[in-house]
Write an enzyme that holds these catalytic residues in place. Sequence first.
Site, PDB file in Angstrom:
ATOM      1  N   HIS A   1       1.546   6.828   5.226  1.00  0.00           N
ATOM      2  CA  HIS A   1       1.554   6.528   3.641  1.00  0.00           C
ATOM      3  C   HIS A   1       0.107   7.194   3.186  1.00  0.00           C
ATOM      4  CE1 HIS A   1      -1.184   3.330   5.128  1.00  0.00           C
ATOM      5  NE2 HIS A   1      -1.883   3.621   4.061  1.00  0.00           N
TER       6      HIS A   1
ATOM      7  N   ASP B   1       5.248   4.339   9.993  1.00  0.00           N
ATOM      8  CA  ASP B   1       3.889   5.076   9.246  1.00  0.00           C
ATOM      9  C   ASP B   1       3.133   5.726  10.185  1.00  0.00           C
ATOM     10  OD1 ASP B   1       2.251   5.230   7.251  1.00  0.00           O
ATOM     11  OD2 ASP B   1       1.586   3.273   7.473  1.00  0.00           O
TER      12      ASP B   1
ATOM     13  N   GLY C   1      -8.669   2.345   2.925  1.00  0.00           N
ATOM     14  CA  GLY C   1      -9.780   3.604   3.405  1.00  0.00           C
ATOM     15  C   GLY C   1      -9.648   3.542   4.886  1.00  0.00           C
TER      16      GLY C   1
ATOM     17  N   SER D   1      -6.852   2.973   6.617  1.00  0.00           N
ATOM     18  CA  SER D   1      -5.545   3.315   6.844  1.00  0.00           C
ATOM     19  C   SER D   1      -5.748   4.684   7.624  1.00  0.00           C
ATOM     20  CB  SER D   1      -4.680   3.660   5.698  1.00  0.00           C
ATOM     21  OG  SER D   1      -4.147   2.434   5.321  1.00  0.00           O
ATOM     22  N   GLY D   2      -4.559   4.747   8.735  1.00  0.00           N
ATOM     23  CA  GLY D   2      -4.562   6.098   9.480  1.00  0.00           C
ATOM     24  C   GLY D   2      -5.501   6.191  10.626  1.00  0.00           C
TER      25      GLY D   2
HETATM   26  N1  ARG Z   1      -2.964   0.473   3.732  1.00  0.00           N
HETATM   27  C1  ARG Z   1      -4.618   0.547   3.379  1.00  0.00           C
HETATM   28  C2  ARG Z   1      -5.010   1.651   3.236  1.00  0.00           C
HETATM   29  O1  ARG Z   1      -4.364   2.758   2.855  1.00  0.00           O
HETATM   30  C3  ARG Z   1      -5.128  -0.248   4.770  1.00  0.00           C
HETATM   31  C4  ARG Z   1      -4.348  -1.275   5.251  1.00  0.00           C
HETATM   32  C5  ARG Z   1      -5.007  -2.155   6.158  1.00  0.00           C
HETATM   33  N2  ARG Z   1      -4.948  -3.388   5.622  1.00  0.00           N
HETATM   34  C6  ARG Z   1      -5.636  -4.508   6.359  1.00  0.00           C
HETATM   35  N3  ARG Z   1      -5.650  -5.683   5.762  1.00  0.00           N
HETATM   36  N4  ARG Z   1      -5.467  -4.476   7.694  1.00  0.00           N
HETATM   37  O2  ARG Z   1      -6.056   2.079   3.640  1.00  0.00           O
END
Ligand code: ARG
Length: 427
Positions: free
Chosen positions: A236, A281, A375, A377-378
Amino acid sequence: MPVFGRYQQDFLKGRRFGTRSRDLKPWMLALLILFILTVMAVTIGLLVHFLDSGEKTEYYHGSFKISHLQINSHSRQNNTYQLKDLREISENLVDNVFADSTLQEHYIKNQVIRLTPEEDGVKADVIMVFQFPSDEQRMIIQKKIHSILNQKIRNTRALSINASSLQVNAMSSSTGKLTIHACCGKRNVPLIVNRIMSGDLAAKAAWPWQASLQSNNIHQCGATLISNTWLVTAAHCFKYNANPRQWTVSFGTTINPPLMKRNVKRIIVHERYHSPAKEYDIAVVQFSPRVTFTDDIRRVCLPEVSASFQPNSTVYITGFGALYSGGDSQNELREARLQLISDDVCKQPHVYGSDIKFGMFCAGYLEGIYDACRGDSGGPLVIKDLKDTWYLIGIVSWGDNCGQKNKPGVYTKVTYFRKWIASKTGL
Ligand code: ARG
């Protein structure tokens, strides 16, 4: 009576010994000394031979093309192999080639370091390790290795190898050693237990596989180093921009200044990832030029497909993400200690219910507080084994806000995509 007895015994002893030494002829003594000296010489000789055989370990790099086959993650059809199998078959093949050759006494082992899919086949890169007396000529050995391989690989049944593609080159022992021992998942700092959201600052070199993915120099996502040129991250991250030329990757515990920066060369998003669905993902990213591993930049290990992890195991997440929902990314790397949450718990209706699909898992706490956030993510979720080797088991994927009660973080399950990673990167 006792006094007399002792006197008499001592007297008798003395006499006996006296008689013996007088019986020992000089030639016997000489023979005895000679015998003792011979035994000592042989022992020392053997010790020297085994302790310091004067042999030098040498490394040779070989490459050849295996034709008429394809690498496939579902190896049902003829002539399709999984990378791991192909690696094993190739290594066995090279073992067999040298097992009954004129170099058999010198051959130690080989390691397939790379399998690169090519048109109608796969290119294999192998490091071969030998031991030779130090006065041996490397050029002559190199030719010998080439000719043995050349003769024998064309006759193998297991694989069809294009003998004209064969190349053999001597490697410096430092490069050879580095390549063979470029171990994964090791770090050079003690584990300071700290608690991304509500996490703590990470110590330098504590998470050497952490990378920051930036588009137009702005941090977007975390990523994890799995080789000196490949990263794993979330699909994503590239939802709005998948043009490699606009992406860079940086290493180190701060984004500014970065410890090292690289250009992204290739972005491979899982072909079945379709936003807004959250399945698949995962993406792999190749950068160039490759990095040299140091204490601060190193790769993590990838788990076997079959690896499984107990609920409640302690795991760690790291990232430059926001400290609260709606917050900004951070310049300094943070870490948080989490627990793995079982599917049974995470699929409860008041948690995420049926939103938890195959290839995902939850980690954190139902009480909230510690969590990944935007932030992160990944980025990596890692676990440590008994030998202090770190494995990447999750990729920060999604969550309902950050650190909320009953809404733990959801991660891409690396074991589920292990073969996909191998099929794209050869790792
Ligand atoms: N999707 C989010 C990103 O683009 C981070 C997701 C993690 N969220 C969480 N509550 N664990 O950075």
